[in-house]
Design a protein around this motif. Sequence first.
Motif, PDB file in Angstrom:
ATOM      1  N   THR A 334      24.527 -44.049  -2.390  1.00 55.23           N
ATOM      2  CA  THR A 334      24.523 -44.701  -3.644  1.00 55.23           C
ATOM      3  C   THR A 334      25.502 -46.057  -3.688  1.00 55.23           C
ATOM      4  O   THR A 334      25.454 -47.024  -4.382  1.00 55.23           O
ATOM      5  CB  THR A 334      24.580 -43.958  -4.774  1.00 55.23           C
ATOM      6  OG1 THR A 334      26.112 -43.530  -4.896  1.00 55.23           O
ATOM      7  CG2 THR A 334      23.596 -42.749  -4.804  1.00 55.23           C
ATOM      8  N   GLY A 335      26.655 -45.907  -3.163  1.00 55.80           N
ATOM      9  CA  GLY A 335      27.690 -46.762  -3.279  1.00 55.80           C
ATOM     10  C   GLY A 335      28.829 -46.464  -4.302  1.00 55.80           C
ATOM     11  O   GLY A 335      29.666 -47.368  -4.690  1.00 55.80           O
ATOM     12  N   LEU A 336      28.264 -45.617  -5.147  1.00 56.59           N
ATOM     13  CA  LEU A 336      28.984 -45.239  -6.226  1.00 56.59           C
ATOM     14  C   LEU A 336      30.144 -44.071  -5.831  1.00 56.59           C
ATOM     15  O   LEU A 336      29.951 -43.173  -5.010  1.00 56.59           O
ATOM     16  CB  LEU A 336      28.299 -44.527  -7.254  1.00 56.59           C
ATOM     17  CG  LEU A 336      27.230 -45.409  -7.871  1.00 56.59           C
ATOM     18  CD1 LEU A 336      26.496 -44.525  -8.753  1.00 56.59           C
ATOM     19  CD2 LEU A 336      27.919 -46.548  -8.643  1.00 56.59           C
ATOM     20  N   GLY A 337      31.435 -44.210  -6.198  1.00 56.21           N
ATOM     21  CA  GLY A 337      32.209 -43.247  -6.062  1.00 56.21           C
ATOM     22  C   GLY A 337      31.989 -41.716  -6.890  1.00 56.21           C
ATOM     23  O   GLY A 337      31.084 -42.011  -8.079  1.00 56.21           O
ATOM     24  N   ALA A 338      31.974 -40.632  -6.279  1.00 57.02           N
ATOM     25  CA  ALA A 338      31.302 -39.517  -6.945  1.00 57.02           C
ATOM     26  C   ALA A 338      32.662 -38.282  -6.963  1.00 57.02           C
ATOM     27  O   ALA A 338      33.422 -38.179  -6.250  1.00 57.02           O
ATOM     28  CB  ALA A 338      30.304 -39.073  -6.059  1.00 57.02           C
ATOM     29  N   ALA A 339      32.559 -37.589  -7.976  1.00 53.10           N
ATOM     30  CA  ALA A 339      33.147 -36.223  -8.151  1.00 53.10           C
ATOM     31  C   ALA A 339      32.521 -35.290  -8.738  1.00 53.10           C
ATOM     32  O   ALA A 339      31.571 -35.449  -9.736  1.00 53.10           O
ATOM     33  CB  ALA A 339      34.525 -36.828  -8.921  1.00 53.10           C
ATOM     34  N   VAL A 352      36.990 -30.713  -8.571  1.00 60.16           N
ATOM     35  CA  VAL A 352      36.601 -29.771  -7.515  1.00 60.16           C
ATOM     36  C   VAL A 352      36.424 -30.727  -6.205  1.00 60.16           C
ATOM     37  O   VAL A 352      37.140 -30.212  -5.206  1.00 60.16           O
ATOM     38  CB  VAL A 352      35.365 -29.165  -7.819  1.00 60.16           C
ATOM     39  CG1 VAL A 352      34.923 -28.215  -6.615  1.00 60.16           C
ATOM     40  CG2 VAL A 352      35.390 -28.311  -9.034  1.00 60.16           C
ATOM     41  N   ALA A 353      35.915 -31.775  -6.138  1.00 62.73           N
ATOM     42  CA  ALA A 353      35.886 -32.633  -4.987  1.00 62.73           C
ATOM     43  C   ALA A 353      35.915 -33.918  -5.310  1.00 62.73           C
ATOM     44  O   ALA A 353      35.032 -34.261  -6.265  1.00 62.73           O
ATOM     45  CB  ALA A 353      34.983 -32.419  -4.012  1.00 62.73           C
ATOM     46  N   ALA A 354      36.281 -34.863  -4.698  1.00 65.42           N
ATOM     47  CA  ALA A 354      36.067 -36.448  -5.105  1.00 65.42           C
ATOM     48  C   ALA A 354      36.043 -37.383  -3.860  1.00 65.42           C
ATOM     49  O   ALA A 354      36.618 -36.952  -2.849  1.00 65.42           O
ATOM     50  CB  ALA A 354      37.357 -36.979  -5.936  1.00 65.42           C
ATOM     51  N   SER A 355      35.044 -38.343  -3.764  1.00 62.35           N
ATOM     52  CA  SER A 355      34.872 -39.193  -2.770  1.00 62.35           C
ATOM     53  C   SER A 355      36.087 -40.268  -2.520  1.00 62.35           C
ATOM     54  O   SER A 355      36.827 -40.237  -3.516  1.00 62.35           O
ATOM     55  CB  SER A 355      33.545 -39.769  -2.619  1.00 62.35           C
ATOM     56  OG  SER A 355      33.548 -40.746  -3.783  1.00 62.35           O
ATOM     57  N   PRO A 356      36.444 -40.904  -1.364  1.00 61.83           N
ATOM     58  CA  PRO A 356      37.401 -41.686  -1.448  1.00 61.83           C
ATOM     59  C   PRO A 356      37.670 -42.679  -2.222  1.00 61.83           C
ATOM     60  O   PRO A 356      38.772 -43.246  -2.547  1.00 61.83           O
ATOM     61  CB  PRO A 356      37.255 -42.199   0.404  1.00 61.83           C
ATOM     62  CG  PRO A 356      36.309 -41.420   0.975  1.00 61.83           C
ATOM     63  CD  PRO A 356      35.269 -40.547  -0.129  1.00 61.83           C
ATOM     64  N   ARG A 357      36.605 -43.325  -2.790  1.00 64.36           N
ATOM     65  CA  ARG A 357      36.894 -44.459  -3.592  1.00 64.36           C
ATOM     66  C   ARG A 357      37.116 -43.969  -5.231  1.00 64.36           C
ATOM     67  O   ARG A 357      37.229 -44.775  -5.954  1.00 64.36           O
ATOM     68  CB  ARG A 357      35.470 -45.215  -3.949  1.00 64.36           C
ATOM     69  CG  ARG A 357      35.062 -45.925  -2.522  1.00 64.36           C
ATOM     70  CD  ARG A 357      33.600 -46.673  -2.816  1.00 64.36           C
ATOM     71  NE  ARG A 357      33.162 -46.889  -1.734  1.00 64.36           N
ATOM     72  CZ  ARG A 357      31.995 -47.748  -1.310  1.00 64.36           C
ATOM     73  NH1 ARG A 357      31.261 -48.083  -2.483  1.00 64.36           N
ATOM     74  NH2 ARG A 357      31.679 -48.135  -0.279  1.00 64.36           N
ATOM     75  N   VAL A 358      37.388 -42.848  -5.387  1.00 64.61           N
ATOM     76  CA  VAL A 358      37.655 -42.384  -6.806  1.00 64.61           C
ATOM     77  C   VAL A 358      38.992 -42.260  -7.078  1.00 64.61           C
ATOM     78  O   VAL A 358      39.756 -41.726  -6.358  1.00 64.61           O
ATOM     79  CB  VAL A 358      36.985 -40.816  -6.881  1.00 64.61           C
ATOM     80  CG1 VAL A 358      37.520 -40.157  -8.259  1.00 64.61           C
ATOM     81  CG2 VAL A 358      35.442 -40.850  -6.826  1.00 64.61           C
ATOM     82  N   ASN A 359      39.335 -42.979  -8.406  1.00 65.52           N
ATOM     83  CA  ASN A 359      40.706 -42.671  -8.957  1.00 65.52           C
ATOM     84  C   ASN A 359      40.709 -41.654  -9.776  1.00 65.52           C
ATOM     85  O   ASN A 359      40.110 -41.334 -10.853  1.00 65.52           O
ATOM     86  CB  ASN A 359      40.780 -44.010  -9.732  1.00 65.52           C
ATOM     87  CG  ASN A 359      42.440 -44.062 -10.257  1.00 65.52           C
ATOM     88  OD1 ASN A 359      42.652 -43.043 -10.559  1.00 65.52           O
ATOM     89  ND2 ASN A 359      43.009 -45.295 -10.271  1.00 65.52           N
ATOM     90  N   ARG A 360      41.365 -40.459  -9.186  1.00 66.88           N
ATOM     91  CA  ARG A 360      41.347 -39.145  -9.934  1.00 66.88           C
ATOM     92  C   ARG A 360      41.947 -39.354 -11.435  1.00 66.88           C
ATOM     93  O   ARG A 360      41.469 -38.200 -12.397  1.00 66.88           O
ATOM     94  CB  ARG A 360      42.085 -38.010  -8.978  1.00 66.88           C
ATOM     95  CG  ARG A 360      41.196 -37.698  -7.798  1.00 66.88           C
ATOM     96  CD  ARG A 360      42.131 -36.710  -6.784  1.00 66.88           C
ATOM     97  NE  ARG A 360      41.354 -36.417  -5.767  1.00 66.88           N
ATOM     98  CZ  ARG A 360      40.898 -35.019  -5.574  1.00 66.88           C
ATOM     99  NH1 ARG A 360      40.992 -34.330  -6.891  1.00 66.88           N
ATOM    100  NH2 ARG A 360      40.144 -34.873  -4.465  1.00 66.88           N
ATOM    101  N   ALA A 361      42.842 -40.162 -11.367  1.00 64.55           N
ATOM    102  CA  ALA A 361      43.636 -40.185 -12.883  1.00 64.55           C
ATOM    103  C   ALA A 361      42.549 -40.975 -13.845  1.00 64.55           C
ATOM    104  O   ALA A 361      42.612 -40.439 -14.914  1.00 64.55           O
ATOM    105  CB  ALA A 361      45.054 -41.093 -12.722  1.00 64.55           C
TER     106      ALA A 361
END
Length: 387
Positions: A334-339, A352-361
């Motif tokens: 999808t091209g979206l960051g996902a968590a 629990v899990a996050a793709s590389p583009r996700v800013n966890r904060a």
Amino acid sequence: MIFVWLVGAIALLGLVGWLSLEWQYRQRAGNRLAFAAGQWNIEKYEADHYQIVGVPELINRTPASEIMVPELTAETTLLGKGEVDDLQVKITITSQHPDADARPDGYWFAYIVKLQKRTQFKVQVDITGPEVRSLKALWVRVHYLTYGPGGRVPKTGHVIVPLQFPDPALAPPWRDTPQAQVMPVPTHLLTHLDTPTEVVKRYASPHAQPGDIITLGETPVAIMQGRWRHPSTVQPSWLARRLCYYFLPTSSLATACGLQTLVDLVGPWRVFGAFVGGTAKKALLRQGGGFYQLAGEQARLIDDVTGTLPPYDQFIVLGPEAPQLIVDEIEKSTGLGAAIVDVNDLKAVKIVAASPRVNRAVVTQALIDNPAGNADEQTPLVLIRPK
């Protein structure tokens, strides 16, 4: 003296023989005939008539034993927004055995599922009545009797089929937070028929733009993976029955069945070791949470009965399997960051899990007030647009 020694030797041989038989018996699998929900489709979707057809399977996973199925029936529960008393339900079961034709009278004849083999049957559910459009979901319970080395053992397979589908084109309102805007995205009732990537494409992608992040609740992901068990299928062990009393009443491990699901996942020795280690940490260091650290990720993610929306409130839902692979696939497709997240109303956010583009904060801050809700909102997706 010889007589005493002879009696002792016979008694010892008897004890060894009994222990050997008991040990071998405990290693036996019993009647391991497994139910697989299979594919289900809505064949008719009319104003006063729904026809739902599914083809479940029975799979013989019992080593070295054939298993008989002398009885098989089904019953349904209708879930809707209003009264369902005026709706009529007809269930038809037709065997689809690979080596025997179905009887024209609909009688389920006793069938043998051979070693490492499987068989299928068709379940057709016809729902008629003026209020059929109010239905939200269909819950089918398939009751089947296994007959084999384990004796006469009744079992039940469960299938949930969604019957209402929100319009993906309708955009829910955005909500403002200090670092991002969030949009809780409604979906149909998610089941084993869905996959996380396809659900995101269907309901979230129409409203997303580059740079957005999509989050999925960990419980809906596990539901789509079929990782839910009815308590009637869980056999609490000696360990689970005793240790469950030491957890807080609000914990999903505070029941024998809830804790047993963790035992089944990670093994009794790890659960017992985590209990001893967690107790020692709390007593010596005055620090809690040791059990969950030692027992593994799944210990925190199990949701016991009442932990999610109906009809899954009747089940124990495990944590998702391979969550990192899921979010990576969503980002790739999808091209979206996902968590995948575990959020509650106590301002606790666990990624629990996050793709590389996700800013966890950003994700943590955006979800701190739990925009998806903990009730029956049916918004397992939350779209986050960082500011």
